[in-house]
Design a protein around this motif. Structure first.
Motif, PDB file in Angstrom:
ATOM      1  N   LEU A   3       0.828  -1.218   0.000  1.00 12.83           N
ATOM      2  CA  LEU A   3       0.000   0.000   0.000  1.00 12.83           C
ATOM      3  C   LEU A   3       0.860   1.265   0.000  1.00 12.83           C
ATOM      4  N   ASN A   4       1.868   1.298  -0.867  1.00 13.82           N
ATOM      5  CA  ASN A   4       2.787   2.427  -0.875  1.00 13.82           C
ATOM      6  C   ASN A   4       2.453   3.460  -1.950  1.00 13.82           C
ATOM      7  N   LEU A  52       8.366  -0.555  -9.028  1.00 19.89           N
ATOM      8  CA  LEU A  52       9.756  -0.126  -9.070  1.00 19.89           C
ATOM      9  C   LEU A  52      10.544  -0.952  -8.060  1.00 19.89           C
ATOM     10  N   GLY A  53      11.578  -1.649  -8.531  1.00 26.18           N
ATOM     11  CA  GLY A  53      12.445  -2.398  -7.641  1.00 26.18           C
ATOM     12  C   GLY A  53      13.708  -1.607  -7.330  1.00 26.18           C
ATOM     13  N   VAL A  54      14.135  -1.642  -6.093  1.00 28.75           N
ATOM     14  CA  VAL A  54      15.359  -0.974  -5.650  1.00 28.75           C
ATOM     15  C   VAL A  54      16.371  -2.049  -5.259  1.00 28.75           C
ATOM     16  N   VAL A  55      17.552  -1.993  -5.857  1.00 30.57           N
ATOM     17  CA  VAL A  55      18.601  -2.960  -5.555  1.00 30.57           C
ATOM     18  C   VAL A  55      19.635  -2.312  -4.631  1.00 30.57           C
ATOM     19  N   ASN A  80       7.567  -7.358 -11.161  1.00 33.54           N
ATOM     20  CA  ASN A  80       6.143  -7.680 -11.152  1.00 33.54           C
ATOM     21  C   ASN A  80       5.880  -8.449  -9.863  1.00 33.54           C
ATOM     22  N   ASP A  81       5.276  -7.786  -8.902  1.00 35.57           N
ATOM     23  CA  ASP A  81       5.019  -8.392  -7.591  1.00 35.57           C
ATOM     24  C   ASP A  81       3.740  -9.229  -7.672  1.00 35.57           C
ATOM     25  N   VAL A  82       3.835 -10.370  -8.354  1.00 38.28           N
ATOM     26  CA  VAL A  82       2.665 -11.236  -8.522  1.00 38.28           C
ATOM     27  C   VAL A  82       2.180 -11.696  -7.147  1.00 38.28           C
ATOM     28  N   ILE A 165      14.209  -4.602  -3.084  1.00 40.58           N
ATOM     29  CA  ILE A 165      13.037  -4.049  -2.408  1.00 40.58           C
ATOM     30  C   ILE A 165      11.995  -3.709  -3.464  1.00 40.58           C
ATOM     31  N   ASN A 166      10.835  -4.361  -3.405  1.00 38.89           N
ATOM     32  CA  ASN A 166       9.706  -4.000  -4.259  1.00 38.89           C
ATOM     33  C   ASN A 166       8.938  -2.884  -3.554  1.00 38.89           C
ATOM     34  N   THR A 167       8.785  -1.747  -4.227  1.00 38.60           N
ATOM     35  CA  THR A 167       8.364  -0.535  -3.526  1.00 38.60           C
ATOM     36  C   THR A 167       6.879  -0.226  -3.596  1.00 38.60           C
ATOM     37  N   GLY A 168       6.056  -1.135  -4.121  1.00 35.81           N
ATOM     38  CA  GLY A 168       4.619  -0.889  -4.164  1.00 35.81           C
ATOM     39  C   GLY A 168       4.119  -0.652  -5.583  1.00 35.81           C
ATOM     40  N   THR A 169       2.807  -0.669  -5.740  1.00 32.08           N
ATOM     41  CA  THR A 169       2.207  -0.640  -7.074  1.00 32.08           C
ATOM     42  C   THR A 169       1.174   0.472  -7.200  1.00 32.08           C
ATOM     43  N   PRO A 170       1.007   1.029  -8.393  1.00 30.76           N
ATOM     44  CA  PRO A 170      -0.053   2.009  -8.640  1.00 30.76           C
ATOM     45  C   PRO A 170      -1.399   1.318  -8.823  1.00 30.76           C
TER      46      PRO A 170
END
Length: 207
Positions: A3-4, A52-55, A80-82, A165-170
């Motif tokens: 929920l970001n 958006l993934g952060v490495v 893709n945070d399935v 780090i997967n940072t959330g989805t629109p």
């Protein structure tokens, strides 16, 4: 991170969190950007999430501030945070059950270093299913930005080089449609983020 995005929280009918919502994905969820995605056995609610993934580029332990966190970011990548929504929401316990099936984290196609992105807080994002646009958004509606998240997480856990780090989805996830739309074998997902490239996955039943 859950929920970001303010507009994603609104579509799911949930309150905007005052602090980041943190969950884990099993390491073997990680696959390539063009690999197949498996729908788990007994799943009826497998969903998509362009993110958006952060490495992480170096060991992070109790970072002093967001500037130190920004210096620790190696780069950015499309993920893709399935997610399986029944497992995540209706089966009790933690979100990790709905996030950790094999193939549930396609990543790539390449890592883009921070110096190549003028403003990581203003990137267009999109995801199509079978040629129909389902998600369209921007990192501009992200509640907690990448540097904040790296700093925040370093207060609770040690981050190591290569951590993702997967940072959330629109908005536009299947769960958010009325009625909800979920993935089925044979579906094709295509997704991308401005400056970071795109992905394509065919959905199959788990063997």
């Amino acid at each position: 991170m859950g929920l970001n995005y303010s507009d994603h929280a609104a579509e799911t009918g949930q309150a905007v969190p005052s602090e980041p919502i943190v969950f884990n994905k099993a390491p073997n969820t990680l696959v390539g950007p063009y690999d197949e995605v498996h729908i788990p056995r007994r799943s009826a609610k497998t969903d998509w999430e362009v993110e958006l993934g952060v490495v992480v580029g170096r060991r992070c332990r109790y970072l002093k501030d967001e500037r130190a966190a920004q210096d620790a970011i190696a780069g950015y990548v499309v993920v893709n945070d399935v997610s399986e929504r029944e497992f995540q929401i209706e089966r009790g316990g933690q979100w990790v059950k709905g996030k950790s099936a094999e193939t549930f984290n396609p990543c790539g196609p390449y890592l883009v270093t921070p110096d190549e992105i003028p403003d990581v807080g203003a990137l267009d994002m999109w995801l199509d299913v079978n040629g129909t646009r389902r998600q369209k958004g921007s990192t501009a509606t992200m509640l907690f930005g990448p540097a904040f998240l790296v700093h925040y997480l370093s207060q609770f856990m040690v981050l190591e080089p290569g951590d993702l780090i997967n940072t959330g989805t629109p908005p536009g996830v299947g769960m958010g449609h009325n009625p909800p739309i979920y993935l089925r074998p044979g579906d094709v997902m295509e997704l991308g983020i401005e400056r970071l490239g795109g992905q394509r996955q065919r959905v199959v039943a788990a063997p």
